[in-house]
Every structure is written in C-alpha cells, then in structure tokens.
Design a protein around this motif. Structure first.
Motif, mmCIF file in Angstrom:
data_model
loop_
_atom_site.group_PDB
_atom_site.id
_atom_site.type_symbol
_atom_site.label_atom_id
_atom_site.label_comp_id
_atom_site.label_asym_id
_atom_site.label_seq_id
_atom_site.Cartn_x
_atom_site.Cartn_y
_atom_site.Cartn_z
ATOM 1 N N VAL A 1 4.116 -5.404 -6.476
ATOM 2 C CA VAL A 1 3.412 -4.851 -5.143
ATOM 3 C C VAL A 1 4.790 -4.457 -4.350
ATOM 4 O O VAL A 1 5.583 -5.215 -4.077
ATOM 5 C CB VAL A 1 2.722 -5.684 -4.216
ATOM 6 C CG1 VAL A 1 2.052 -4.763 -3.050
ATOM 7 C CG2 VAL A 1 1.367 -6.081 -4.993
ATOM 8 N N ASP B 1 5.601 -2.395 -0.953
ATOM 9 C CA ASP B 1 5.071 -1.654 0.446
ATOM 10 C C ASP B 1 6.310 -1.081 1.167
ATOM 11 O O ASP B 1 7.136 -1.573 1.177
ATOM 12 C CB ASP B 1 4.150 -2.688 1.315
ATOM 13 C CG ASP B 1 3.082 -3.138 0.819
ATOM 14 O OD1 ASP B 1 2.316 -2.585 -0.007
ATOM 15 O OD2 ASP B 1 2.866 -4.249 1.012
ATOM 16 N N TYR B 2 6.096 -0.090 1.660
ATOM 17 C CA TYR B 2 7.125 0.630 2.659
ATOM 18 C C TYR B 2 6.434 0.352 3.891
ATOM 19 O O TYR B 2 5.469 0.600 4.355
ATOM 20 C CB TYR B 2 7.313 2.167 2.529
ATOM 21 C CG TYR B 2 7.918 2.597 1.286
ATOM 22 C CD1 TYR B 2 9.216 2.076 1.070
ATOM 23 C CD2 TYR B 2 7.278 3.441 0.421
ATOM 24 C CE1 TYR B 2 10.092 2.505 0.031
ATOM 25 C CE2 TYR B 2 8.090 3.630 -0.694
ATOM 26 C CZ TYR B 2 9.435 3.438 -0.927
ATOM 27 O OH TYR B 2 10.234 3.666 -1.900
ATOM 28 N N PRO B 3 7.251 -0.603 4.783
ATOM 29 C CA PRO B 3 6.686 -1.153 5.975
ATOM 30 C C PRO B 3 6.369 0.169 6.971
ATOM 31 O O PRO B 3 7.344 1.080 7.233
ATOM 32 C CB PRO B 3 7.803 -1.749 6.352
ATOM 33 C CG PRO B 3 9.297 -1.489 5.588
ATOM 34 C CD PRO B 3 8.729 -0.945 4.695
ATOM 35 N N PRO C 1 2.082 1.613 7.239
ATOM 36 C CA PRO C 1 2.541 0.959 6.291
ATOM 37 C C PRO C 1 2.001 1.736 4.889
ATOM 38 O O PRO C 1 1.002 1.988 5.042
ATOM 39 C CB PRO C 1 2.529 -0.530 6.168
ATOM 40 C CG PRO C 1 1.470 -0.709 7.223
ATOM 41 C CD PRO C 1 1.440 0.309 7.811
ATOM 42 N N LYS C 2 2.898 2.047 4.042
ATOM 43 C CA LYS C 2 2.466 2.522 2.759
ATOM 44 C C LYS C 2 2.685 1.676 1.614
ATOM 45 O O LYS C 2 3.805 1.409 1.270
ATOM 46 C CB LYS C 2 3.090 4.217 2.728
ATOM 47 C CG LYS C 2 2.269 4.958 1.786
ATOM 48 C CD LYS C 2 3.047 5.986 1.590
ATOM 49 C CE LYS C 2 2.697 7.132 0.442
ATOM 50 N NZ LYS C 2 2.731 6.368 -0.887
ATOM 51 N N ARG C 3 1.560 1.631 0.547
ATOM 52 C CA ARG C 3 1.921 0.895 -0.602
ATOM 53 C C ARG C 3 2.179 1.800 -1.590
ATOM 54 O O ARG C 3 1.505 2.818 -2.022
ATOM 55 C CB ARG C 3 0.381 0.133 -0.759
ATOM 56 C CG ARG C 3 0.464 -0.727 -2.168
ATOM 57 C CD ARG C 3 -0.591 -2.017 -2.070
ATOM 58 N NE ARG C 3 -0.057 -2.921 -1.112
ATOM 59 C CZ ARG C 3 -0.755 -4.139 -1.073
ATOM 60 N NH1 ARG C 3 -1.435 -4.654 -1.760
ATOM 61 N NH2 ARG C 3 -0.081 -4.868 0.023
ATOM 62 N N ASP D 1 1.332 -0.840 -6.462
ATOM 63 C CA ASP D 1 0.074 -1.470 -6.021
ATOM 64 C C ASP D 1 -0.446 -2.382 -7.404
ATOM 65 O O ASP D 1 -1.272 -2.106 -8.225
ATOM 66 C CB ASP D 1 -1.054 -0.696 -5.856
ATOM 67 C CG ASP D 1 -2.325 -1.641 -4.964
ATOM 68 O OD1 ASP D 1 -2.285 -2.721 -4.930
ATOM 69 O OD2 ASP D 1 -3.335 -0.905 -4.929
ATOM 70 N N SER E 1 7.620 -6.409 -2.713
ATOM 71 C CA SER E 1 6.876 -7.166 -1.502
ATOM 72 C C SER E 1 6.345 -8.412 -2.104
ATOM 73 O O SER E 1 6.386 -9.432 -1.645
ATOM 74 C CB SER E 1 5.796 -6.400 -1.082
ATOM 75 O OG SER E 1 6.367 -5.061 -0.623
#
Lengths: 543, 313, 275
Positions: free
Chosen positions: A278, A280-282, A293-295, A298, A334
């Motif tokens: 996974v 994520d962009y915080p 935040p953008k996943r 996934d 992440s």
C-alpha cells in the motif's frame, strides 16, 4: 472548399523551408489528416491556413491557400479575423495551456459568439449552456462560472471543442487534439469531435503523428516528412500498401504483436515479490486548508519472474508509476513488503539496501530530464560502474565502449553532452546506463512515450534484444497498449491503485476478463483491430 | 477564496512576530547604554541605575521583549531620547510625508512602465522594443540620489523652474506642496520604471508564447483584444508582485531622496535617529516600516487571485 | 541552444559592454593607486573646488583633493566591498540554502523561518538597522550588506536544490546505488552553479548601489577615505559652485552598474536560454 496549392513555409523570407510545396484538397463536410513525426512541418502547415505562424516563419509568396476561392495567404488582417473562429475553428494540442487560466469558461465560450454573431447576452448564455449539456458536462451552469484549472485535461479538451463548435464553423482544424490525453479519454474526445462536426456539416483537418489512430477516423491522409508530402491517398490503402519507403517505415513502426508469442510461461523462478503493498501520499493539514491523503497503490500483490517482461498498464493516476518507483526504492511503501532475490528490501537507504538495489535499474520516460545535463555521455554511462570496486579505469572504459555498441550508438557520441543528442539517442544512453552493471531487473517507466513512432519501434526492439542477450527481467510501465503488445510476456492491468487483471499477454489481449481491460482495449486504436470497427460502426453497435 | 484569504492572513502573524523579535534583538546590540544616553554626560552613577530600573532594562531579555511588544500593541512605541516626543505620532507624521511621495511615484511609474514593457514585448526585437529595453536598463543603473541631484541641478539651479529643497504639507497649500514634490516624485518614477518595465516585458514575452494566445487569435479577436483581454491579466500578475516589493522597499529607500531634497520624511527620521543613537525611534521606525512592507505584500497576495485564479487552488 | 542565443545582436552587445566595464572596474581597483596622479587624501587648498585643469584633470574637491585620484580610490573601495560582500553572502547563503534543501524537515523549517523574517525587511532597511548596530566602517558595511543580502541567496539556492533533487537524473543516481552525499555532490550541486553565478553578478550591482547609498547617507564608508557615495554626499553643499563634484562620482556609479547589469543579462541568456 479548402484547396492548398504549393504551400511553402520558410524561416524568414529566404531561410530554410519547414514546409515545402505542399498541396491538398478538402471538400465540404469531409475529413483529411496530415500525418507525420516531429519536424515534419504538419503543425506549421495547419497553422498557416489561419495565418497563425509564429515569427519568424512566413509563407512564401507563391503559396495559395484557397478557402471558397479566396486566397487566405494574401488576405489582409481584417479579412482574416472575420474568417478565424467564424468560418474556420481551431483546436489545440495541450488542453492545459490552450485555455486562458485567468478567464472563466463562460467568458471564453461567449467571446467568439459575441465577436462574430452579434447575439444578445441571454442568447449567448443559452447557447453555451445547451452546448455544454450536449457534450455531457455535469452542471453546465456552474461550469460557465468556473476557471479552466478546475477541470481535468480531457474535460478541458471537450470544453475547447465545444467553444469552437459553438459557432458552427465550416472547417475545424484539430492539431493533435488528443495526444496529451489518456487512451480512454482520447477515444471519447475523438468520438465527440466526429459527432459534433457531422451534426454541423463541418469539415475537419486533423493533424496527428499517429497513423493508426487516424486510420480509424479519417479516409484521406497526407503523409509528411521534413516538410514534404511523401504520400497521399486513402488511409486504408496507405496503411496496407504504402508506396513510399518512409510511409512503409511508419507503417512498420505501428504497434503490432511481436511474432512467436510471449515467453511468459518459459521462465519460472520469482525475482521480485510484492505482497500487499500500500502506498499513500500523505495529506497536509494547515490552519485553514487541508489536502486529503491519497492512496496511490492499494494492496498490490505481484511477482516478477527471472527474465520475463511484465507490462504494467493503466491510465494516468492508476498508481502504476508509483509502484514501479517503489520497487527500485525511490518511494517507501506505507505497508506491505517488496522482496528482491528473496531478500526484503529495507527502505532505510543504508548501504545494505543500496547494494541490493545495484542489481536493479530504472529507465525513465523523459530522456531529456533523466540525463545530467552537465555530464558527458561517457561519464553518464560509466557512473554505475564506479561503484564496483573491482573495476579500474581502463576496464570501465572498455565496458562503456562495449555497451555503447550494444545499444547501437557510435563512439563519437561518448564525448558529447546530452543536449547534443536526439531524443532517441538519449534514451539509448539511458538504457546503456541502466544495463551497464548487468542488472537482474530493470524498471522501464514509459520508456518510449516521449519519442516519435519510428524511434519508439527501434527502442522497443532494442530492449527486447538486450533482454534476450542478458536475460534481465523487465517491469514495463506504460499507458500505451500498442507498445505493451510488442514487448510484454505478461500483462498486469492497474486501475485506481489495484491490479484488476493479470495474465499472459495473448490471454489478456484476446480474452480480457475484466470490464476495464475490455474498455481499454476497445479504446486503444490498435492496428490489428482496424476492422473491428470504424467510429460509425461502433456507434451503430452501441445503439 | 475566503479560506485562501484567511490562510494568507494567518501566515503573516508568525512573520510579524519574528520581525518584532529581530528588531528587538538588533536594538539590544546597539553599543551604549540607553539609560546613560538618555541622561546625558552629566549623570551620576546612581541616577543611571535608577533610570535603568525605570526603563525596565534590569529585567531578563524575554521579559523586556514582552513588555515592549505589549506596549507596541497598545500603540505605545515609547519616547524619543533626543527630544522626549512620543515615537508613534512622530512616525505617523513623517509617514504621511513619505507615503504621498512613494505612492505617487509608484503609481505613475507603473502607469508608464507596465504598458511600455508589454508593448515592447508584443513588438519584440523591433526598434521600439530595443528602445524600451535600453532605456529601462540605463534607468535601472542610475542611483536615485544622483539622478535627484542632477535633476535638481538642471531644473532647480540652471532653469530655475522648480524649488530645490524643502517641503510644504499638502494640507497647508496644495499648489505649493505639489511644486515641492515634483522633483522627488519624478526622480523615483524614472528610477523605478526600469525594473518594472523589464519585468512587464519579460512576463509578457512568456505569456505571448503560450498556446491560449494563439487560441485567442484563432477565434478572430483583434490584436488589441488579444493583448488586453487575454495577455494583460496573466502577464501583469508577476509584475504586480514586483510593484508591491518596490512600494515596500521605497519606504526605507526613500531616505536618500529625502536627504537630497531635504524632506522631513520617514527615511530621514530613521537615519537621523541612527546618528543620534535614539534607539526607541530607530526601533519604532524599523518595526513600522517592516510592518507596512509585510502588509503591502499581503495585499498583493490577496489581489493576485483576481489576476490568476489558479493560486487559490 | 546557447549558440542561437549568442547570435542575438542585443546579447552580444550586452556581453561586450558588460565584460569591458567590469574589466575596467577591476583594473582600476587593482592598479588605481599606481595610475592615479595624486594621493587621494593630499590637500591642495589653493585648487579648492576648481574645475578640470592640467594639474587636476578632473578638478579638485572642497579641500583641493584631486578628484581623479579620489574616483580611482573610490573604485577600489567599492569593488572591494562589493566583492567581499558577495563572497560573504554567497558562502553563508549557499551553506544554509543547501542544508535546508538537502536535509529538509525541521532543519529546513527552522532555517526558512529565520530567513523569511529577514526577508520581511526591505533590503536597505535591514542594512540601515545593522549599520546602526555595527557602526559606520568599511568592514561594517560588508557585514551589514552581507547579512542583508544573504537571505536572498538562501532562498535561491534552496529553491534550486529542491527543484534539481526531484529531477529524474538525480533519481537515477539514487537507483544506481550512489549515496545521498555523492548524489548531492555529483549531480545536484553542479547544476545549481548556473543560477548562483547569475545571482552573484546581479548582487554585485545591488551591493555597489547599496554601499553608495549608505555612504551617501553618512552610514557607509567614513570620510576622509573616498567612496563614490560619500564624495556625492560631501559635494552636495557645493552643487552650484562645483557641479563636476556631483556629476563625476554619479557617472562612475551609473556606468559601473550598467556594465554589471548588462553582464548579468548576458550571463542569464547564456546560461538559461529560456529567459
């Protein structure tokens, strides 16, 4: 209706010719495409119709651009302005820069009508709203008050098309209208363009580098090279029986499935194992503003085997590039693990991880920004070898020269700087740098999408032959199904951060199981599918 | 939009706090004991001690800062050591003088330089363009105080058209006052036109190469509509930032012009206070000018979205 | 690309004029004392306020000191101050800028917070305040102007580091297995040099201007040592009797600045053809 005769465009009145003696005709309501690679002069030829050449380019005095018998090349500025927009509309390539960022959509749509049609405010608004509804924009009223930056590239291109077609011009010049867009969106915008122009009986002059795409939509093509028309005629004929040697090369370069089938099932041993990754962009929180935040990725599981080419396909924003970068350690996942040769890659940047990473390399999309502009080519290719303590200077030089030959570059280029090389040559240098240490694994991130068609073909062939020779595995990240079809053994399709389908190339291309894969394949204008349906046939089938 | 404004306003608060700390710390490094300075040479040692206590100078630095900033926030900038006047009214008086000159100069300079730069960009490499570039580069290279002296020499001494030195408040005699500010304003207009014209030209050239300008032409718009409707706003945005910067900088930079023309403005107040080691005045003026500078930049930031709506995103 | 830029006539003129003036300034600064006819401090009271003559080619000032010799000496002062200040601001600014851009996180936030506070003062105001602290002297100006201009260097260097470290060739270096330090030294810093050189040139001009302004205000180079700025200041009372005392130093400043500005333009066009 439009008849171009002996059109020549030169740099200044006496300079080099970028378009040389071009002639073609376009009848009312018809479509014609100018096809060529960068530097062919196709865009300048199209711009000259409306006298929009950037200085110092000028049309030569003997050029004639007859529009309803009127020579546009000789027309005074006032006369031209009456025709621009009203009679001949134009759509541009880059939706991000061709709408004015400081003016609302409504204002930009109204501008043409106000200028050429002398309508009342309310009527202009009604017409704009109707047009936005026609092109299936949600909430047209809100759209009129919005600014261009609030829309995606595909939306902007539709809005630009709508604002031009609002005046029902008799000719539409479309300059690479979909090159900057994703495959699915590209199909959408082109279909919309065809619909709108059909409805209004507008003729279309389409400019494109993509002979495959053009052949799906347009009957008549003019193939251009270095300013000259090398071949013109029916697109199907040009495609199937090219007469000129250059057209033949162009047709050859069109993506076709490589013969001999995929090698996907041949090799076995897993090289890279990705499990439940996974990324994520915080988001950021500030006092009054907050970005969510953008996943990007996934929960992806993926295995890449020794020696195979796995293609990772998806639209922009699907997370494919992020995943590729995570594998070579440029981005930290992440959660989840990525292991290489059975060892988990620690993302702490320590010497251990670095040593592990030396067995994997990356080739980037843009060969203009992936080479250090201040280094000589020889140093660029030799740099990864410097980390090998067992190699002295002489051995390094010898290795660099070997690799250079393998990637098909001549030795004179070794002492040059990147900006002195062409795009194709630079990408070869980037590949040379990637394979210099004989890695077991290479990530190729859209390695050909910035290149001309014929150059793309050469680079794809090069990657394949190097792979055959050195047996490295390759993760080929791309949005371009044509390119994927040529190099992949297996294909993984990514959508919204997940892998929705994975399988052998032929299985995925011939029997796609997931709906998204099917729509991607349908939208990709692959040459093998040429007869699967023209735009009309598809529309008929849909109804 | 509202959120954008609030964010910008909020971001100015820490800047202002840091500015006040910087001013405070700087003043503590000025050599000499303010208490001793205030009492003059004839003070007895005991008196100095008492004065120090009275001024709060015996407290820890942090406490002194808090006391000072608390006073500043209630409008109490302290008293001048030199003449015992209250500092804030003194500053505001002088600011009224300087701000008129600076505002006039920047407005006129922008009104001349922005169109000149943009037209030059539109006719790039023409004689007019070369003229604008050459003139603005020369103007950029002339120190304002020298230009002021030269203008004074020509129009005041030799031609005798204008008064040489001095100042009359606008509230007293408008015609007379205008006569006195002509030379300082013209000097500043000339000097500040240089950078503004260059910036306007550079950003207009950048904008003129963008696709939406060609798009506007392809719609059939006339060249003047293309320039004013499509190019102006986008090209003016970076220039506006520069104009804000010039406006703020001039409040300190005007000291040299006020020296040339003997005008009792804010810049001169600061310089004289530095000579006299009148540290409450130095401290107050520096804080005040920095505050105005931050506010001007804040206003520019808030106007910016009207020119380029992308920044609020 | 640079070949095309060089072909532009304006650029060529900029470069030639800029290099010539800068070279003359350096020559005057280095060899001035040997070329000047008099000691710049030597009094010649009978020649007081006299215009150009055989004895004093460019006239004499209010104490009868030779103007030509004083201008030459002033060039040396200005050039030395500007040079030392640029080096000071550049070295300190680059160190902080690289640290902020390289380490990011808290180091970056702390450095930029202090830096932004300094940037919140208009340049000359900060210099004036610092002069009040340090006191008017030649070395004082160097420190004051250096501190006043350093924040701009920090900003430019940090922005350059931040933008270059995101380029793909830097990522390629990381993937190659180079350490962060090697990546920084081999790929990031060398590519920051061009913007730094352009900034240094422009800054040289600003500093000459600021120094002359401070000296004109009496807060710069203290008399009797000559600087172009304090020559203008001391000559102001004699504006009607001896206009040459006003005209000449100002002309020196203007021509020097013009040359440096044109050199800066030429360098920018040459190193960054986009502009």
């Amino acid at each position: 209706m439009l008849s171009v005769r002996n059109l020549s465009i030169s740099v200044g009145p006496a300079g080099k010719r970028v378009v040389d003696d071009l002639s073609f005709d376009l009848a009312s309501g018809d479509m014609l495409a100018l096809v060529g690679e960068s530097g062919s002069g196709k865009t300048m030829a199209a711009r000259s119709v409306l006298a929009l050449l950037p200085p110092p380019l000028v049309t030569t005095p003997d050029s004639a651009i007859l529009f309803d018998g009127q020579n546009l090349a000789r027309l005074a500025p006032q006369g031209l302005r009456a025709i621009r927009g009203a009679e001949i509309g134009m759509v541009f390539q880059e939706p991000m820069v061709s709408l004015n960022p400081a003016i609302t959509i409504g204002e930009q749509m109204a501008e043409g009508l106000r200028l050429h049609r002398r309508m009342a405010r309310a009527e202009i608004r009604d017409r704009s709203l109707a047009m936005l509804e026609r092109i299936r924009i949600k909430d047209p009223g809100k759209c009129l008050a919005a600014y261009p930056h609030e829309f995606s590239g595909g939306m902007r291109q539709r809005i630009m098309l709508a604002s031009v077609m609002l005046l029902k011009p008799r000719l539409l010049i479309a300059d690479e209208p979909t090159t900057a867009l994703d495959t699915l969106v590209q199909r959408d915008v082109l279909d919309l363009m065809v619909e709108l122009t059909r409805e209004n009986g507008t003729a279309v002059l389409l400019i494109s580098h993509d002979l495959g795409m053009v052949s799906h939509y347009v009957r008549d093509v003019v193939v251009m090279r270095e300013g000259k028309a090398v071949e013109q005629g029916n697109s199907t004929e040009v495609l199937h029986a090219p007469r000129h040697e250059y057209t033949r090369r162009l047709v050859d370069a069109l993506p076709k499935r490589s013969a001999g089938g995929s090698r996907g099932t041949v090799s076995g041993e897993p090289l890279v194992e990705i499990s439940d990754v996974v990324i994520d962009y915080p988001g950021r929180r500030r006092l009054f503003a907050r970005t969510e935040p953008k996943r990007a990725v996934d929960g992806v599981d993926l295995t890449i085997r020794r020696g195979e080419t796995l293609a990772l396909v998806g639209a922009s924003g699907s997370g494919k590039t992020t995943l590729g970068r995570a594998i070579v350690g440029l981005i930290k996942p992440s959660s989840g693990t990525i292991s290489f040769l059975g060892k988990t890659i620690a993302n702490n940047g320590g010497a251990d991880a670095r040593a592990l990473r030396r067995d994997m390399q990356i080739v980037f999309q843009d060969p203009y920004s992936s080479l250090d502009p201040r280094q000589r080519i020889a140093d660029i290719v030799a740099e990864p070898l410097k980390l090998d303590a067992g190699m002295d200077r002489r051995q390094r030089t010898a290795r660099v020269e070997d690799i250079f030959e393998e990637v098909g570059l001549t030795r004179e280029l070794l002492q040059r700087f990147p900006h002195q090389l062409s795009g194709g040559q630079r990408q070869r240098v980037a590949i040379a740098r990637a394979i210099a240490r004989r890695p077991a694994f290479v990530v190729a991130d859209e390695p050909v999408s910035a290149l001309d068609m014929t150059v793309q073909k050469q680079i794809l062939l090069l990657i394949r032959s190097l792979q055959a020779r050195y047996g490295f595995a390759c993760l080929f990240v791309s949005h371009d199904l044509g390119a994927v079809e040529q190099v992949a053994d297996r294909v993984a399709v990514m959508q919204d951060g997940r892998i929705v389908e994975i399988g052998d190339r032929d299985a995925v291309f011939d029997n796609p199981r997931h709906a998204y894969t099917r729509s991607l394949l349908d939208a990709a204008m692959l040459i093998d599918r040429r007869f699967a349906g023209s735009a009309d046939a598809r529309r008929a089938a849909a109804q | 939009m509202v959120r954008f404004i609030l964010t910008r306003l909020a971001s100015a608060v820490p800047t202002l706090i840091l500015v006040s700390v910087a001013v405070f710390v700087m003043m503590r490094f000025i050599p000499g004991d303010p208490a001793a300075l205030m009492l003059g040479d004839l003070a007895k040692p005991g008196q100095v001690e008492a004065m120090r206590r009275q001024m709060g100078l015996d407290q820890p630095l942090a406490v002194q800062y808090l006391i000072w900033i608390g006073n500043v926030l209630t409008g109490d900038f302290g008293h001048s050591i030199a003449n015992g006047q209250k500092v804030l009214p003194l500053i505001l008086d002088r600011f009224a003088v300087s701000s008129v000159i600076v505002l006039l100069a920047v407005l006129v300079a922008s009104a001349i330089a922005v169109p000149a730069g943009m037209l030059a960009a539109w006719k790039q490499d023409s004689l007019g363009d070369i003229g604008v570039v050459a003139t603005s580069t020369i103007l950029l290279s002339i120190p304002s105080f020298w230009l002021g002296l030269m203008l004074m020499m020509i129009f005041g001494l030799y031609l005798g058209w204008l008064p040489i030195v001095g100042y009359v408040p606008f509230s007293k005699d408008f015609g007379h006052a205008a006569l006195y500010v002509i030379l300082p304003v013209v000097t500043l207009v000339l000097v500040e036109s240089g950078p503004i014209a260059r910036m306007a030209r550079a950003s207009a050239i950048e904008v003129s190469r963008l696709e939406y300008i060609t798009h506007a032409r392809a719609k059939g718009l006339s060249e003047s509509a293309v320039i004013w409707r499509h190019a102006f706003k986008n090209a003016f945005a970076p220039t506006l930032t520069l104009i804000g910067f010039v406006l703020g900088s001039l409040l300190a930079g005007i000291a040299v012009i006020e020296t040339v023309f003997t005008i009792p403005g804010l810049g001169r107040l600061l310089v004289d206070a530095i000579y006299a080691r009148d540290y409450p005045v130095v401290q107050g003026t520096m804080l005040f000018v920095a505050f105005i500078y931050v506010v001007v930049n804040l206003i520019v930031d808030m106007v910016y979205p009207l020119l380029d709506p992308r920044v609020t995103a | 690309m640079s070949a095309r830029a060089l072909a532009r006539p304006g650029l060529k003129f900029n470069a030639v004029f800029g290099v010539t003036v800068t070279a003359l300034l350096i020559l005057l600064a280095v060899a001035g004392p040997w070329m000047a006819p008099y000691d710049p401090l030597k009094l010649d009271l009978p020649a007081r306020l006299s215009g150009p003559s055989a004895a004093h080619l460019l006239g004499a000032d209010e104490f009868g000191r030779d103007v030509l010799s004083r201008l030459a000496s002033g060039a040396r002062t200005s050039a030395w101050i500007a040079f030392a200040t640029v080096i000071f601001a550049l070295v300190a600014g680059t160190v902080f800028g690289v640290l902020a851009g390289f380490l990011r996180g808290w180091t970056d936030r702390l450095i930029m917070m202090v830096n932004d506070a300094f940037l919140a003062f208009p340049g000359l105001l900060l210099a004036l305040g610092l002069m009040a602290v340090i006191g008017a002297s030649r070395d004082g100006i160097i420190v004051a102007l250096g501190l006043a201009y350093m924040p701009i260097v920090v900003r430019v260097v940090r922005a350059a580091v931040m933008s270059i470290r995101e380029r793909e060739y830097v990522e390629a270096s990381r993937v190659m297995g180079n350490s962060e330090f090697i990546t920084m030294a081999r790929h990031v810093l060398p590519n920051c040099v061009a913007p730094i050189i352009v900034l240094a040139t422009t800054m040289f001009g600003w500093i000459i201007l600021s120094e002359s302004a401070l000296s004109f205000l009496g807060l710069g180079v203290p008399p009797p040592a000559p600087s172009w700025g304090n020559m203008l200041s001391t000559a102001r009372p004699y504006i009607s009797q001896a206009p040459h005392l006003i005209i000449l130093p100002g002309l020196c400043i203007s021509i020097t600045l013009l040359g440096i500005n044109m050199l800066g333009d030429a360098l920018r066009d040459w190193l960054d053809p986009k502009m």
